[in-house]
Design a protein around this motif. Structure first.
Motif, PDB file in Angstrom:
ATOM      1  N   MET A 161       0.849  -1.189   0.000  1.00  0.00           N
ATOM      2  CA  MET A 161       0.000   0.000   0.000  1.00  0.00           C
ATOM      3  C   MET A 161       0.886   1.241   0.000  1.00  0.00           C
ATOM      4  N   ASN A 162       0.561   2.204  -0.843  1.00  0.00           N
ATOM      5  CA  ASN A 162       1.300   3.459  -0.909  1.00  0.00           C
ATOM      6  C   ASN A 162       1.018   4.310   0.328  1.00  0.00           C
ATOM      7  N   LYS A 163       1.936   5.248   0.595  1.00  0.00           N
ATOM      8  CA  LYS A 163       1.745   6.159   1.726  1.00  0.00           C
ATOM      9  C   LYS A 163       1.892   7.593   1.243  1.00  0.00           C
ATOM     10  N   TRP A 164       0.880   8.426   1.571  1.00  0.00           N
ATOM     11  CA  TRP A 164       0.907   9.846   1.253  1.00  0.00           C
ATOM     12  C   TRP A 164       1.150  10.598   2.549  1.00  0.00           C
ATOM     13  N   ILE A 165       2.158  11.464   2.556  1.00  0.00           N
ATOM     14  CA  ILE A 165       2.490  12.247   3.748  1.00  0.00           C
ATOM     15  C   ILE A 165       2.344  13.720   3.391  1.00  0.00           C
ATOM     16  N   GLY A 166       1.709  14.468   4.285  1.00  0.00           N
ATOM     17  CA  GLY A 166       1.512  15.881   4.024  1.00  0.00           C
ATOM     18  C   GLY A 166       1.466  16.698   5.296  1.00  0.00           C
ATOM     19  N   ALA A 167       1.239  17.988   5.114  1.00  0.00           N
ATOM     20  CA  ALA A 167       1.171  18.923   6.234  1.00  0.00           C
ATOM     21  C   ALA A 167      -0.010  19.859   6.039  1.00  0.00           C
ATOM     22  N   ALA A 168      -0.579  20.282   7.165  1.00  0.00           N
ATOM     23  CA  ALA A 168      -1.704  21.215   7.157  1.00  0.00           C
ATOM     24  C   ALA A 168      -1.434  22.313   8.177  1.00  0.00           C
ATOM     25  N   GLY A 169      -1.870  23.524   7.866  1.00  0.00           N
ATOM     26  CA  GLY A 169      -1.679  24.646   8.781  1.00  0.00           C
ATOM     27  C   GLY A 169      -2.997  25.210   9.247  1.00  0.00           C
ATOM     28  N   ILE A 170      -3.134  25.370  10.552  1.00  0.00           N
ATOM     29  CA  ILE A 170      -4.329  25.992  11.113  1.00  0.00           C
ATOM     30  C   ILE A 170      -3.927  27.357  11.642  1.00  0.00           C
ATOM     31  N   CYS A 171      -4.532  28.387  11.062  1.00  0.00           N
ATOM     32  CA  CYS A 171      -4.209  29.767  11.393  1.00  0.00           C
ATOM     33  C   CYS A 171      -5.464  30.462  11.897  1.00  0.00           C
ATOM     34  N   ILE A 172      -5.378  31.066  13.065  1.00  0.00           N
ATOM     35  CA  ILE A 172      -6.495  31.801  13.643  1.00  0.00           C
ATOM     36  C   ILE A 172      -6.072  33.261  13.783  1.00  0.00           C
ATOM     37  N   ASN A 173      -6.889  34.167  13.244  1.00  0.00           N
ATOM     38  CA  ASN A 173      -6.537  35.587  13.276  1.00  0.00           C
ATOM     39  C   ASN A 173      -7.032  36.275  14.547  1.00  0.00           C
ATOM     40  N   GLU A 174      -6.771  37.581  14.628  1.00  0.00           N
ATOM     41  CA  GLU A 174      -7.123  38.362  15.818  1.00  0.00           C
ATOM     42  C   GLU A 174      -8.633  38.494  16.012  1.00  0.00           C
ATOM     43  N   SER A 175      -9.409  38.196  14.974  1.00  0.00           N
ATOM     44  CA  SER A 175     -10.880  38.215  15.080  1.00  0.00           C
ATOM     45  C   SER A 175     -11.441  36.834  15.401  1.00  0.00           C
ATOM     46  N   ASN A 176     -10.555  35.901  15.754  1.00  0.00           N
ATOM     47  CA  ASN A 176     -10.917  34.514  16.076  1.00  0.00           C
ATOM     48  C   ASN A 176     -11.615  33.820  14.898  1.00  0.00           C
ATOM     49  N   GLN A 177     -11.001  33.983  13.737  1.00  0.00           N
ATOM     50  CA  GLN A 177     -11.453  33.308  12.527  1.00  0.00           C
ATOM     51  C   GLN A 177     -10.319  32.413  12.034  1.00  0.00           C
ATOM     52  N   VAL A 178     -10.688  31.290  11.440  1.00  0.00           N
ATOM     53  CA  VAL A 178      -9.700  30.344  10.931  1.00  0.00           C
ATOM     54  C   VAL A 178      -9.584  30.506   9.418  1.00  0.00           C
ATOM     55  N   LEU A 179      -8.365  30.372   8.917  1.00  0.00           N
ATOM     56  CA  LEU A 179      -8.084  30.466   7.491  1.00  0.00           C
ATOM     57  C   LEU A 179      -8.503  29.165   6.807  1.00  0.00           C
ATOM     58  N   MET A 180      -9.367  29.294   5.800  1.00  0.00           N
ATOM     59  CA  MET A 180      -9.887  28.129   5.083  1.00  0.00           C
ATOM     60  C   MET A 180      -9.733  28.341   3.583  1.00  0.00           C
TER      61      MET A 180
END
Length: 135
Positions: free
Chosen positions: A1-20
């Motif tokens: 079975m193949n393996k996919w490796i990645g990264a994700a970033g969760i960013c929350i701004n000063e207005s308490n909103q997440v970058l999507m």
């Protein structure tokens, strides 16, 4: 079975909103996700996160800390995604995705995130927990 490796970033701004980002191939339904992508040869997970955020959103970011590793299987491929808490340090919202899978960039509140159709619904709790921590 193949393996996919990645990264994700969760960013929350000063207005308490997440970058999507709104993502999907041209023939697919478009769904929301935190910015993420696959590890390239010779790249660290942190470098992958920084590159993917720049490509998908136009923002330059700094990694604050690793959050967790999500492991699973999708379409016969083992998947390992390393999530990082990040902050924007420069740039501006601009889609530069070479794969042409990103269709929109937006900052979303917890109430908005709850109503979105997510690419990875299992990420909802993590996103909401981080938004709650930021209050």
């Amino acid at each position: 079975m193949n393996k996919w490796i990645g990264a994700a970033g969760i960013c929350i701004n000063e207005s308490n909103q997440v970058l999507m980002v709104l993502q999907g191939a041209s023939d697919e339904k478009k769904l929301w996700s935190v910015p993420s992508g696959g590890l390239e040869i010779g790249e660290t997970l942190e470098e992958c996160c920084i590159r993917e955020l720049r490509e998908e959103t136009g923002y330059d970011i700094r990694i604050i800390k690793p959050l967790f590793i999500k492991e699973g299987s999708s379409f016969g491929v083992t998947v390992e995604v390393h999530f990082f808490k990040i902050e924007v340090i420069g740039g501006e919202a601009k889609i530069q995705d070479p794969d042409q899978l990103i269709h929109d960039i937006a900052w979303k509140s917890a109430e908005e995130v709850k109503k979105l159709e997510l690419s990875f619904p299992e990420d909802l709790k993590l996103i909401l927990d981080l938004l709650d921590e930021n209050l």
